[in-house]
Scaffold this motif. Structure first.
Motif, mmCIF file in Angstrom:
data_model
loop_
_atom_site.group_PDB
_atom_site.id
_atom_site.type_symbol
_atom_site.label_atom_id
_atom_site.label_comp_id
_atom_site.label_asym_id
_atom_site.label_seq_id
_atom_site.Cartn_x
_atom_site.Cartn_y
_atom_site.Cartn_z
ATOM 1 N N TRP A 106 0.818 -1.208 0.000
ATOM 2 C CA TRP A 106 0.000 0.000 0.000
ATOM 3 C C TRP A 106 0.858 1.267 0.000
ATOM 4 O O TRP A 106 0.583 2.209 -0.738
ATOM 5 N N GLY A 107 1.886 1.317 0.788
ATOM 6 C CA GLY A 107 2.750 2.500 0.865
ATOM 7 C C GLY A 107 3.372 2.837 -0.483
ATOM 8 O O GLY A 107 3.437 4.012 -0.872
ATOM 9 N N ASP A 108 3.826 1.807 -1.199
ATOM 10 C CA ASP A 108 4.406 2.035 -2.531
ATOM 11 C C ASP A 108 3.358 2.583 -3.494
ATOM 12 O O ASP A 108 3.646 3.475 -4.302
ATOM 13 N N VAL A 109 2.154 2.059 -3.404
ATOM 14 C CA VAL A 109 1.070 2.514 -4.285
ATOM 15 C C VAL A 109 0.725 3.972 -3.982
ATOM 16 O O VAL A 109 0.543 4.781 -4.896
ATOM 17 N N VAL A 110 0.653 4.316 -2.714
ATOM 18 C CA VAL A 110 0.349 5.705 -2.323
ATOM 19 C C VAL A 110 1.421 6.649 -2.863
ATOM 20 O O VAL A 110 1.108 7.711 -3.416
ATOM 21 N N ARG A 111 2.684 6.272 -2.752
ATOM 22 C CA ARG A 111 3.757 7.117 -3.286
ATOM 23 C C ARG A 111 3.638 7.266 -4.805
ATOM 24 O O ARG A 111 3.840 8.344 -5.351
ATOM 25 N N GLN A 112 3.273 6.189 -5.472
ATOM 26 C CA GLN A 112 3.106 6.247 -6.929
ATOM 27 C C GLN A 112 1.942 7.166 -7.298
ATOM 28 O O GLN A 112 2.034 7.945 -8.251
ATOM 29 N N VAL A 113 0.848 7.105 -6.547
ATOM 30 C CA VAL A 113 -0.294 7.992 -6.803
ATOM 31 C C VAL A 113 0.130 9.441 -6.602
ATOM 32 O O VAL A 113 -0.210 10.308 -7.412
ATOM 33 N N THR A 118 2.364 10.350 -9.685
ATOM 34 C CA THR A 118 1.750 10.384 -11.018
ATOM 35 C C THR A 118 0.354 10.995 -11.046
ATOM 36 O O THR A 118 -0.141 11.328 -12.111
ATOM 37 N N GLY A 119 -0.300 11.127 -9.903
ATOM 38 C CA GLY A 119 -1.659 11.692 -9.857
ATOM 39 C C GLY A 119 -2.737 10.638 -9.828
ATOM 40 O O GLY A 119 -3.788 10.843 -9.250
ATOM 41 N N SER A 120 -2.486 9.475 -10.460
ATOM 42 C CA SER A 120 -3.471 8.401 -10.448
ATOM 43 C C SER A 120 -2.815 7.089 -10.862
ATOM 44 O O SER A 120 -1.787 7.092 -11.537
ATOM 45 N N VAL A 121 -3.425 5.997 -10.424
ATOM 46 C CA VAL A 121 -2.928 4.662 -10.744
ATOM 47 C C VAL A 121 -4.125 3.774 -11.038
ATOM 48 O O VAL A 121 -5.127 3.812 -10.325
ATOM 49 N N ALA A 122 -4.029 2.996 -12.109
ATOM 50 C CA ALA A 122 -5.076 2.038 -12.454
ATOM 51 C C ALA A 122 -4.839 0.760 -11.650
ATOM 52 O O ALA A 122 -3.738 0.231 -11.614
ATOM 53 N N ILE A 123 -5.899 0.275 -11.021
ATOM 54 C CA ILE A 123 -5.825 -0.961 -10.256
ATOM 55 C C ILE A 123 -6.444 -2.065 -11.114
ATOM 56 O O ILE A 123 -7.577 -1.940 -11.573
ATOM 57 N N THR A 124 -5.680 -3.130 -11.309
ATOM 58 C CA THR A 124 -6.132 -4.206 -12.184
ATOM 59 C C THR A 124 -6.446 -5.461 -11.392
ATOM 60 O O THR A 124 -5.929 -5.691 -10.298
ATOM 61 N N ASN A 125 -7.299 -6.275 -11.968
ATOM 62 C CA ASN A 125 -7.590 -7.606 -11.456
ATOM 63 C C ASN A 125 -7.655 -8.512 -12.677
ATOM 64 O O ASN A 125 -8.496 -8.292 -13.555
ATOM 65 N N HIS A 126 -6.761 -9.479 -12.759
ATOM 66 C CA HIS A 126 -6.649 -10.357 -13.930
ATOM 67 C C HIS A 126 -6.440 -9.522 -15.199
ATOM 68 O O HIS A 126 -7.104 -9.732 -16.214
ATOM 69 N N ALA A 127 -5.576 -8.523 -15.125
ATOM 70 C CA ALA A 127 -5.160 -7.664 -16.232
ATOM 71 C C ALA A 127 -6.231 -6.694 -16.716
ATOM 72 O O ALA A 127 -6.000 -5.937 -17.645
ATOM 73 N N ALA A 128 -7.384 -6.686 -16.097
ATOM 74 C CA ALA A 128 -8.447 -5.745 -16.483
ATOM 75 C C ALA A 128 -8.513 -4.625 -15.447
ATOM 76 O O ALA A 128 -8.525 -4.884 -14.242
ATOM 77 N N GLU A 179 -10.026 -2.274 -13.007
ATOM 78 C CA GLU A 179 -11.282 -2.277 -12.262
ATOM 79 C C GLU A 179 -11.559 -0.948 -11.580
ATOM 80 O O GLU A 179 -12.702 -0.617 -11.329
ATOM 81 N N MET A 180 -10.513 -0.193 -11.263
ATOM 82 C CA MET A 180 -10.711 1.110 -10.636
ATOM 83 C C MET A 180 -9.464 1.952 -10.817
ATOM 84 O O MET A 180 -8.424 1.445 -11.232
ATOM 85 N N VAL A 181 -9.601 3.219 -10.464
ATOM 86 C CA VAL A 181 -8.480 4.153 -10.557
ATOM 87 C C VAL A 181 -8.374 4.878 -9.226
ATOM 88 O O VAL A 181 -9.370 5.398 -8.719
ATOM 89 N N LEU A 182 -7.176 4.896 -8.669
ATOM 90 C CA LEU A 182 -6.906 5.668 -7.458
ATOM 91 C C LEU A 182 -6.414 7.045 -7.869
ATOM 92 O O LEU A 182 -5.529 7.174 -8.716
ATOM 93 N N LEU A 183 -7.016 8.091 -7.276
ATOM 94 C CA LEU A 183 -6.627 9.476 -7.560
ATOM 95 C C LEU A 183 -6.109 10.124 -6.296
ATOM 96 O O LEU A 183 -6.582 9.811 -5.203
ATOM 97 N N ASP A 184 -5.207 11.078 -6.440
ATOM 98 C CA ASP A 184 -4.840 11.860 -5.266
ATOM 99 C C ASP A 184 -5.962 12.853 -4.994
ATOM 100 O O ASP A 184 -6.798 13.149 -5.858
ATOM 101 N N ALA A 185 -6.009 13.365 -3.789
ATOM 102 C CA ALA A 185 -7.114 14.227 -3.364
ATOM 103 C C ALA A 185 -7.211 15.497 -4.204
ATOM 104 O O ALA A 185 -8.306 15.955 -4.537
#
Length: 115
Positions: free
Chosen positions: A23-30, A33-43, A45-51
């Motif tokens: 989680w910490g690495d993902v938060v730093r990446q967000v 970069t401003g946002s990160v696509a979260i995948t499940n089985h390469a698809a 499913e959601m996008v994490l955005l910074d506030a």
């Protein structure tokens, strides 16, 4: 001011397991970069955005809705004005006379000095 959004296919990606376990690495990446696509089985499913990006998106959406409502209000006002003209006394008689004339004029048109 519209936020420039990255195409969904071009976003950095993290799979759901990485998000859960790192989680910490993902938060730093967000944050980087401003946002990160979260995948499940390469698809994706959601996008994490910074506030900040989320706030900007909601402000942009509200501004677009306000502009859209303004345009709709203007169109409604123009429609109401046209309808009021059509509901004036004598309008039915004038329109009926126009259709009954079938394109014939009662008298010759006058051209102004500029013609």
């Amino acid at each position: 001011m519209m936020t420039e959004l990255i195409n969904l296919d071009d976003l950095p990606r993290q799979n759901a397991s990485q998000v859960k376990n790192k989680w910490g690495d993902v938060v730093r990446q967000v944050h980087r970069t401003g946002s990160v696509a979260i995948t499940n089985h390469a698809a994706v499913e959601m996008v994490l955005l910074d506030a900040a990006t989320y706030r900007q998106l909601t402000q942009d959406l509200l501004a677009l809705k306000a502009r859209e409502q303004s345009v709709l209000d203007e169109l409604a006002d123009r429609f109401a004005a046209r309808l009021a003209v059509l509901q004036q006394p004598g309008t039915v008689r004038n329109v009926t006379a126009l259709f009954d004339a079938k394109g014939r004029l009662g008298k010759r048109p006058k051209a102004g000095a500029s013609f």
